[in-house]
Design an enzyme around this catalytic site. Sequence first.
Site, short mmCIF file in Angstrom:
data_model
loop_
_atom_site.label_atom_id
_atom_site.label_comp_id
_atom_site.label_asym_id
_atom_site.label_seq_id
_atom_site.Cartn_x
_atom_site.Cartn_y
_atom_site.Cartn_z
N TRP A 99 -10.14 -6.53 -2.45
CA TRP A 99 -10.49 -6.68 -1.18
C TRP A 99 -11.92 -7.61 -1.41
CZ3 TRP A 99 -15.18 -4.23 0.69
CH2 TRP A 99 -15.58 -4.84 2.16
N GLU B 101 -5.85 -7.22 0.08
CA GLU B 101 -6.23 -6.32 1.18
C GLU B 101 -7.01 -7.20 2.66
OE1 GLU B 101 -8.54 -3.06 0.50
OE2 GLU B 101 -8.44 -2.15 2.61
N LYS C 204 -8.57 -7.64 6.53
CA LYS C 204 -9.35 -6.59 7.60
C LYS C 204 -9.69 -7.76 8.50
CE LYS C 204 -13.85 -4.44 7.12
NZ LYS C 204 -14.48 -3.40 6.25
N ASP D 126 -4.58 -1.33 5.21
CA ASP D 126 -5.49 -0.30 5.38
C ASP D 126 -5.38 0.02 6.82
OD1 ASP D 126 -8.06 0.91 6.21
OD2 ASP D 126 -8.54 0.38 4.07
N HIS E 52 -7.94 -1.35 9.27
CA HIS E 52 -8.29 -2.98 9.25
C HIS E 52 -7.31 -3.81 10.41
CE1 HIS E 52 -10.11 -2.81 5.08
NE2 HIS E 52 -10.61 -2.01 5.63
N HIS F 104 -3.76 1.93 2.29
CA HIS F 104 -5.09 2.54 2.20
C HIS F 104 -5.19 3.53 3.61
CE1 HIS F 104 -7.75 0.09 -0.39
NE2 HIS F 104 -6.80 0.73 -0.99
N ASP G 213 -13.60 0.55 11.79
CA ASP G 213 -13.20 0.63 10.63
C ASP G 213 -14.12 1.70 10.17
OD1 ASP G 213 -11.67 0.72 8.12
OD2 ASP G 213 -12.80 -0.98 7.47
N ASP H 228 -13.55 4.69 8.65
CA ASP H 228 -13.35 5.58 7.55
C ASP H 228 -13.65 7.06 7.78
OD1 ASP H 228 -12.05 3.64 5.76
OD2 ASP H 228 -14.14 2.46 5.77
N ASP I 24 -8.14 5.99 1.59
CA ASP I 24 -9.38 4.88 1.74
C ASP I 24 -10.11 5.38 2.67
OD1 ASP I 24 -11.69 3.40 1.24
OD2 ASP I 24 -10.34 1.71 1.91
C1 RNT Z 1 -13.10 -2.17 3.03
C2 RNT Z 1 -11.64 -1.82 2.34
C3 RNT Z 1 -11.81 -1.44 0.84
C4 RNT Z 1 -12.90 -0.62 0.42
C5 RNT Z 1 -12.95 0.16 -0.87
C6 RNT Z 1 -13.92 0.69 -1.22
O1 RNT Z 1 -13.12 -2.25 4.22
O2 RNT Z 1 -11.03 -0.92 3.17
O3 RNT Z 1 -10.51 -0.96 0.46
O4 RNT Z 1 -13.06 0.56 1.42
O5 RNT Z 1 -12.51 -0.88 -1.75
ZN ZN Z 2 -9.16 -0.42 2.26
#
Ligand code: RNT
Ligand code: ZN
Length: 418
Positions: free
Chosen positions: A186, A225, A227, A258, A261, A285, A293, A295, A325
């Site tokens: 990523w 990955e 986003k 993810d 994302h 993820h 995003d 998290d 993630d």
């Molecule tokens: C970031 C991505 C990525 C990170 C990690 C730490 O938006 O989701 O995967 O969160 O690699």
């Molecule tokens: Zn991620």
Amino acid sequence: MKQTLIEKAYEIAKERYAAIGVDTDKVLDTLQQVQLSLHCWQADDVTGFEQLGGSLSGGIQTTGNYPGKARNIDELRADILKAKSYIPGSHRLNLHEIYGEFSHEHVDRDQVEPHHFAGWMQWAREHGMKLDFNSTSFSHPKSGNLTLSNPDPEIRNFWIEHTKRCRAVAEEMGKAQGDPCIMNVWVHDGSKDLTVNRMKYRELLMNSLDEIFAQRYDHMKDCIESKVFGIGLESYTVGSNDFYIGYGASRGKMVTLDTGHFHPTEIVADKISSLLLYTPEVMLHVSRPVRWDSDHVTIMNDETLELCKEIVRCDALGKVHIGLDYFDASINRIGAYVIGSRATQKCMLLALLEPLKTLREYEAAGKGFERLALLEECKSLPFGAVWDMFCLKNDVPVGEEYIAEVQRYEAEVTSKRN
Ligand code: RNT
Ligand code: ZN
């Protein structure tokens, strides 16, 4: 909780599920095989051990300053083992390059070698965990806004070299553990304001990836990955979803979905079947975006549930790799691991308990009412009793019992960290 109570409840649940054609014993066996890839970066807010002194960059952010974050490898390992002891089943560990054992010397990202992870490989073996891996393009003086798509060949080649070396590390991990190491790429590459060169950066990224993946390996698998945008890079993301779907489909690479994302109304679960028709496998993820995003810690919500149901409905348990993630720095970090992991497993359990055969018969016969009614009724079947049994069988705390355990570890260990 009393063992006899859990067993009694399970027997009743088992009968109840049998009535709709679901064998809970079999489901428990299947759930036992489902491995999560635990992200190492929840325990220290994505800091790593390079000690470059900079702050987290690359459009990602942790918010909160709950005390007790892991400050070194030993603490991180202890925290992960603690979390693991409250999560039923056996699981993998997902490492980022910045978590290598650089033992006080400065090893720049284009210098990383497999031996920097020898300690992790040994530790993982000792604790029955297989490793996955990630290249790290953020939090470095050369991170800027563009890495693999940087028009400056010096910076671009630095990151190409880094990513190549990370693949070599992943290959060694895969070899050592006798099971492919999944390596995620990523990169945050993007632009805060309008760009008039969308094509240029995407072409550069494509060429960089082609160069990185030119080396074939047998013990690691690549995933890429996408986003929507990163903080400070709101106007344009080089590695968009379209970019990576095209790349993955044309190069036979796994795409990482993810759950944070995508646009807020997109259903990530809906993407699995399409991807599996064109790419060999899928990496996930699992996260919880709140308005962006963000998290947040994964919970048992419709999104996670639907994701698990899709994996089961696509008969793709062997093809979808489930990584977590998220990074919440505002609550107990070990607790955050446990909540998110158990929530994902609970969703998988509910997915496995679905009377899919009957539901599909209804659907084939055009019985829309019956399909919807059974889907609704499944929501209130006694799945909790099956979950408790799973925890009991795995000798981990049942139900809310782990709260006190996490509190104890906090009192004895993490609260004493400055
Ligand atoms: C970031 C991505 C990525 C990170 C990690 C730490 O938006 O989701 O995967 O969160 O690699
Ligand atoms: Zn991620």
